[in-house]
Design a protein around this motif. Structure first.
Motif, PDB file in Angstrom:
ATOM      1  N   GLN A 218       0.738  -1.296  -0.002  1.00 26.45           N
ATOM      2  CA  GLN A 218      -0.184  -0.061  -0.139  1.00 26.45           C
ATOM      3  C   GLN A 218       0.764   1.287   0.111  1.00 26.45           C
ATOM      4  O   GLN A 218       0.755   2.214  -0.777  1.00 26.45           O
ATOM      5  CB  GLN A 218      -0.914   0.158   1.403  1.00 26.45           C
ATOM      6  CG  GLN A 218      -1.840   1.072   1.263  1.00 26.45           C
ATOM      7  CD  GLN A 218      -2.798   1.182   2.712  1.00 26.45           C
ATOM      8  OE1 GLN A 218      -2.026   0.674   3.692  1.00 26.45           O
ATOM      9  NE2 GLN A 218      -3.987   1.448   2.576  1.00 26.45           N
ATOM     10  N   LYS A 228      -0.580   2.099 -11.149  1.00 28.88           N
ATOM     11  CA  LYS A 228      -0.825   1.639  -9.946  1.00 28.88           C
ATOM     12  C   LYS A 228      -1.227   0.133  -9.888  1.00 28.88           C
ATOM     13  O   LYS A 228      -1.532  -0.595 -10.679  1.00 28.88           O
ATOM     14  CB  LYS A 228      -2.146   2.384  -9.196  1.00 28.88           C
ATOM     15  CG  LYS A 228      -1.970   3.799  -8.993  1.00 28.88           C
ATOM     16  CD  LYS A 228      -1.050   4.155  -7.902  1.00 28.88           C
ATOM     17  CE  LYS A 228      -1.100   5.609  -7.641  1.00 28.88           C
ATOM     18  NZ  LYS A 228      -0.354   6.183  -6.631  1.00 28.88           N
ATOM     19  N   ASP A 230      -2.999  -1.992  -7.695  1.00 32.88           N
ATOM     20  CA  ASP A 230      -3.816  -1.959  -6.486  1.00 32.88           C
ATOM     21  C   ASP A 230      -4.199  -3.497  -5.927  1.00 32.88           C
ATOM     22  O   ASP A 230      -4.201  -3.515  -4.634  1.00 32.88           O
ATOM     23  CB  ASP A 230      -5.222  -1.313  -6.908  1.00 32.88           C
ATOM     24  CG  ASP A 230      -5.159   0.225  -7.268  1.00 32.88           C
ATOM     25  OD1 ASP A 230      -4.076   0.746  -6.530  1.00 32.88           O
ATOM     26  OD2 ASP A 230      -6.042   0.653  -7.835  1.00 32.88           O
TER      27      ASP A 230
END
Length: 350
Positions: A218, A228, A230
């Motif tokens: 994170q 990103k 995620d």
């Protein structure tokens, strides 16, 4: 690309930013209450003795930081807490000082402030024996932590992408150092297969460091400007699951539990699941940044609370906690079922 100095600062700042985001897996662990402890609180002995290392209590300040002027001051605060409470302390990765000797004082401060305490040096598994010897000498370290953090590295914008030499490096460090070697995950947990592999290399201390505390995927994802990742923020096993995995292997290694442990009851639960010792990182960081004196007072109160919880369980020593009765529920139980881990054996041990 962030300079290493700035990255160290970012890691601490983002650890604080996400401090309340962790979800404890220890809510899946329940002690069976028996009404007659048959002992007194004064009968409890909190000390732990492992392979020549003596701990006054079964928890310590785990690896966090260093490598910049600001994080050096944080290390100084943590070292004061360690000195005043008798806790062992691990530094963050000393790789920054290996690359830039001008930063070594941000780690040396730990030994300067606490000359007689237990101090652990820390390096990533990408480093070999010679660098391990250098950082042990730098800190006059009592043990060497080697952290393994592949998920963090692949998410980190400037992270490593080559991991094929890690096992060879660990083997050479285990064989070549005169101090105990601790192999430590960084919040992604371990499987029974990983633990079996580490034991085959001669590793005697294994820190399973599961999900539930600082989430470095994170943190590194937050630092990425684009692309990103995620999905990797939920990667890995929890601390409870990692402990259950560890003791499916009939391991003879000393298992250290860390990852989201923030309360005395969670320390006791981890020890009852089989850990020999527990490490706390983000809690100490969070407290130290706020008030060193208050942290010292809280550690003192924790020692008292540990003794009282152990009394309720009829456990005079940390080893006796392994004979207490535990019921495992929730996600941890579901994982155990899928991995053929017999959790019923924990429920009727006394």
């Amino acid at each position: 690309m962030s300079k290493p100095n700035n990255r160290k600062n970012e890691h601490v700042s983002l650890s604080e930013k996400f401090y309340d985001h962790g979800v404890s897996s220890f809510s899946d662990v329940h002690f069976v209450h028996h009404s007659f402890p048959q002992m007194d609180v004064t009968d409890v002995n909190l000390s732990v003795h492992l392979a020549g290392l003596d701990f006054s209590v079964p928890f310590f300040i785990n690896a966090m930081t260093g490598g910049s002027p600001w994080t050096g001051r944080v290390n100084e605060k943590l070292a004061i807490i360690a000195r005043e409470t008798g806790l062992a302390m691990a530094t963050g990765s000393v790789s920054a000082a290996v690359k830039d000797p001008s930063l070594k004082d941000t780690f040396e401060i730990v030994r300067e402030v606490n000359p007689n305490g237990l101090v652990f040096a820390n390096l990533g598994a990408g480093h070999g024996l010679e660098n391990a010897k250098r950082v042990v000498d730098l800190l006059k370290a009592d043990a060497m932590q080697i952290h393994v953090n592949a998920p963090q590295e692949v998410v980190m914008p400037e992270g490593d992408r080559e991991f094929s030499n890690w096992i060879e490096n660990i083997q050479s460090i285990v064989n070549g150092l005169d101090v105990p070697v601790i192999v430590k995950e960084v919040g992604f947990g371990m499987s029974k297969e990983t633990i079996t592999l580490l034991e085959s290399l001669g590793v005697k201390f294994i820190d399973i460091s599961g999900k539930g505390g600082t989430n470095f995927a994170q943190i590194e994802n937050y630092r990425r400007k684009d692309y990103k990742l995620d999905d990797l923020e939920s990667w890995g096993q929890t601390t409870v699951v990692s402990l259950l995995e560890a003791f499916e292997t009939e391991t003879t290694a000393n298992i250290i539990a860390s990852g989201g442990i923030r309360r005395p009851l969670e320390i006791v639960k981890a020890l009852a699941l089989g850990a020999s010792l527990t490490g706390l990182s983000s809690w100490f960081m969070h407290m130290a940044l706020d008030d060193v004196d208050k942290t010292i007072e809280t550690v003192s109160s924790w020692k008292m609370e540990l003794s009282r919880i152990m009394t309720l369980l009829g456990a005079r020593t940390v080893d006796e906690l392994k004979q207490t009765d535990l019921v495992i529920t929730g996600d941890s139980a579901e994982w155990s079922y899928a991995r053929n881990i017999d959790i019923k054996r924990y429920a009727s041990r006394s």
